[in-house]
Design an enzyme around this catalytic site. Structure first.
Site, PDB file in Angstrom:
ATOM      1  CB  CYS A  50      -0.934  -0.015   1.191  1.00 27.21           C
ATOM      2  SG  CYS A  50      -1.991  -1.461   1.198  1.00 27.21           S
TER       3      CYS A  50
HETATM    4  C1  UGA Z   1      -1.728   0.464   5.396  1.00 26.89           C
HETATM    5  C2  UGA Z   1      -2.605   1.395   6.260  1.00 26.89           C
HETATM    6  O1  UGA Z   1      -2.143   1.375   7.613  1.00 26.89           O
HETATM    7  C3  UGA Z   1      -4.081   0.954   6.209  1.00 26.89           C
HETATM    8  O2  UGA Z   1      -4.876   1.910   6.916  1.00 26.89           O
HETATM    9  C4  UGA Z   1      -4.539   0.908   4.755  1.00 26.89           C
HETATM   10  O3  UGA Z   1      -5.880   0.469   4.632  1.00 26.89           O
HETATM   11  C5  UGA Z   1      -3.649  -0.053   3.982  1.00 26.89           C
HETATM   12  O4  UGA Z   1      -2.270   0.415   4.059  1.00 26.89           O
HETATM   13  C6  UGA Z   1      -4.110  -0.065   2.546  1.00 26.89           C
HETATM   14  O5  UGA Z   1      -4.026   0.976   1.857  1.00 26.89           O
HETATM   15  O6  UGA Z   1      -4.685  -1.066   2.085  1.00 26.89           O
HETATM   16  P1  UGA Z   1      -0.596  -1.947   5.776  1.00 26.89           P
HETATM   17  O7  UGA Z   1       0.183  -1.646   4.529  1.00 26.89           O
HETATM   18  O8  UGA Z   1      -1.275  -3.257   5.897  1.00 26.89           O
HETATM   19  O9  UGA Z   1      -1.758  -0.834   5.985  1.00 26.89           O
HETATM   20  O10 UGA Z   1       0.395  -1.864   6.999  1.00 26.89           O
HETATM   21  P2  UGA Z   1       0.856  -0.821   8.119  1.00 26.89           P
HETATM   22  O11 UGA Z   1       0.618  -1.403   9.426  1.00 26.89           O
HETATM   23  O12 UGA Z   1       0.294   0.523   7.866  1.00 26.89           O
HETATM   24  O13 UGA Z   1       2.438  -0.807   7.872  1.00 26.89           O
HETATM   25  C7  UGA Z   1       3.015  -0.416   6.632  1.00 26.89           C
HETATM   26  C8  UGA Z   1       4.520  -0.334   6.756  1.00 26.89           C
HETATM   27  O14 UGA Z   1       4.901   0.761   7.576  1.00 26.89           O
HETATM   28  C9  UGA Z   1       5.192  -1.577   7.365  1.00 26.89           C
HETATM   29  O15 UGA Z   1       6.343  -1.899   6.623  1.00 26.89           O
HETATM   30  C10 UGA Z   1       5.571  -1.118   8.768  1.00 26.89           C
HETATM   31  O16 UGA Z   1       6.709  -1.794   9.257  1.00 26.89           O
HETATM   32  C11 UGA Z   1       5.872   0.344   8.526  1.00 26.89           C
HETATM   33  N1  UGA Z   1       5.748   1.167   9.747  1.00 26.89           N
HETATM   34  C12 UGA Z   1       4.527   1.332  10.332  1.00 26.89           C
HETATM   35  C13 UGA Z   1       6.865   1.792  10.260  1.00 26.89           C
HETATM   36  O17 UGA Z   1       7.996   1.662   9.731  1.00 26.89           O
HETATM   37  N2  UGA Z   1       6.724   2.576  11.379  1.00 26.89           N
HETATM   38  C14 UGA Z   1       5.529   2.763  11.980  1.00 26.89           C
HETATM   39  O18 UGA Z   1       5.472   3.508  12.997  1.00 26.89           O
HETATM   40  C15 UGA Z   1       4.409   2.112  11.452  1.00 26.89           C
END
Ligand code: UGA
Length: 461
Positions: A274
């Site tokens: 995403c």
């Molecule tokens: C993300 C959004 O959080 C959802 O709200 C959205 O619906 C989704 O994309 C989408 O568009 O379908 P997702 O990609 O499943 O969800 O995962 P996240 O939990 O948001 O994490 C994404 C990335 O960011 C991961 O690699 C995670 O490690 C990283 N991350 C997250 C960080 O490096 N730091 C943080 O503080 C949070």
């Protein structure tokens, strides 16, 4: 409309979690996919990918006769009242979204509606840039159905905000619902479905036009990605100030209610299907409007260089990496999934290989996926401890719960040289620094100059 029957085109984690969510509340749901193998798995009660609780709820939905998966989109549309489009929108080489799957779905829905007399509502759930629902989906449905939007069928854009690894939880407990509507009737039908679904305490519902709903989803993801690149940028400053730790900075800053604590975990950057794709799509879309989105370009650039910080920290300890064995803990883009799309493990491993290191990697669920990417270029361990054996350095890439339980002794007893780089900030620096060579993203420590980068324009400065 009494209780409507629901169809969902697309059986990825959004489509299937939404389908199972509706079925869990008693709705009759038909999902459709062109993937024969996937359809058979779903109908046998086997979730085609890992997602907490999905397997159990899918089995229950099948047992209650609440869900089935078909190969023909027409069958799904003809036997239901509301159809959600939840097909993928992967990136094209220029960063814009490939709308092929959405177009195909709209085409098939149009052909089905041609033979249907009753009013039908179509809801786009896939992430698309403003204008797509009207220009691509509405046009194709009207063309192939010979019917008129707003008269014979309704159209909404209702983005999802589900996280992988928490998709069912997020389906059942959203922060808000966004309904972008072509006309009032379409919005009323969808709002009534959501109110019925969420019962007495529905989440806040925002009703707006199609384009605003499309932009809300992109803005949401772009803002979260910005928070991550922002804190990673601060982490890179922290590393240059001995005694300063980005986790303390983030904790204090996150307590400001205007900022909030979420998505301020510094590390090796964001991955997944995403954020990388959606930030690129918003940049490409902005350019079509003759606007160069400097902030988003910086967000993406920081994210692309951030994984190389881990390699640089590794070189700070080991110098030349030729012939050195590096243990990689975690391969998936985040915990609780085997998804490796845009996982930060990929650029890290490729760079280490390029510099002549040998790699042993371990992940609780993503090894099979990793084998399709790295084949026999790297070694795969069957446990974290096996992965650490005889390694010269370990890089923690994904913050799986089982890695959080590792103690300094697990590293000192098994590694050739106990050196640990914490790429996700899960270990206590004080505990680990006392017993081994330890550093982490965003941890200001007395570290060799090479780690900081001699050149400000260096790839991972
Ligand atoms: C993300 C959004 O959080 C959802 O709200 C959205 O619906 C989704 O994309 C989408 O568009 O379908 P997702 O990609 O499943 O969800 O995962 P996240 O939990 O948001 O994490 C994404 C990335 O960011 C991961 O690699 C995670 O490690 C990283 N991350 C997250 C960080 O490096 N730091 C943080 O503080 C949070």
């Amino acid at each position: 409309m009494s209780t409507p029957n629901i169809s969902i085109v697309g059986t990825g984690y959004v489509g299937l979690s939404t389908a199972v969510g509706f079925a869990s509340k008693g709705y009759k749901v038909i999902t459709s996919t062109h993937d024969n193998e996937k359809a058979s798995k779903i109908n046998e009660g086997v979730a085609p990918f890992y997602e907490p609780n999905l397997q159990e709820l899918l089995k229950k939905a099948l047992k209650d006769d609440g869900l089935k998966c078909v190969l023909d989109c027409k069958e799904a549309v003809m036997n239901t009242d509301i159809t959600f489009i939840a097909t993928g929108t992967p990136s094209r080489p220029d960063g814009s979204a490939n709308l092929e799957y959405i177009e195909n779905s709209a085409h098939e829905i149009g052909e089905a509606l041609k033979e249907k007399d009753a009013y039908h509502l179509i809801v786009v759930k896939s992430t698309v840039v403003p204008g797509t629902t009207e220009d691509v989906v509405k046009s194709a449905i009207e063309e192939y159905s010979n019917k008129q939007c707003g008269v014979d069928f309704g159209l909404c854009m209702s983005p999802e905000f589900l996280r992988q690894g928490a998709a069912l939880h997020d389906t059942l407990n959203p922060d808000r619902i966004v309904i972008g509507e072509y006309d009032k009737r379409s919005g009323d039908v969808l709002e009534s479905l959501y109110r019925n679904f969420y019962g007495k305490k529905p989440p806040p519902i925002i009703r707006t036009n199609l384009e605003t709903a499309e932009l809300i989803k992109h803005t949401n993801n772009a803002f979260l990605a910005t928070k991550i690149s922002f804190i990673n940028s601060i982490a890179n400053i922290c590393e240059r100030i001995p005694g300063v730790d980005v986790t303390t900075v983030a904790e204090a800053v996150g307590l400001d209610r205007r900022i909030g604590p979420s998505f301020l975990n510094a590390g090796i950057g964001y991955g997944g299907s995403c954020f990388p794709k959606d930030v690129k799509a918003l940049i490409a879309y902005s350019r079509t409007l003759a606007y160069n989105p400097d902030l988003l370009i910086a967000v993406e650039k920081i994210n692309e260089t951030q994984p190389y910080r881990a390699v640089k920290l590794c070189k700070g300890f080991l110098g030349d990496l030729k012939g050195k064995r590096i243990a990689i803990l975690g391969l998936s883009f985040k915990p609780n999934t085997d998804d490796m799309r845009e996982a930060r493990s990929i650029p890290i491993i490729n760079q280490l290989l390029k510099e002549g290191a040998t790699i042993t990697a371990y992940d609780p669920v993503a090894v099979a996926v990793a084998k399709t990417i790295f084949a026999n270029e790297i070694d795969y361990a069957s446990s974290a401890i096996e992965c650490l054996k005889n390694a010269d350095c370990c890089i923690l890439v994904t913050e799986w719960e089982e890695f959080k339980k590792l103690k300094p002794e697990d590293f000192t007893k098994n590694m050739k040289q106990p050196i640990l780089i914490d790429g996700r900030r899960i270990y206590n620096p004080e505990d680990f620094s006392q017993k081994m060579k330890f550093t982490a993203i965003g941890l200001g420590a007395k570290i060799p100059a090479i780690v900081l980068g001699q050149n400000l324009f260096d790839r991972a400065n």
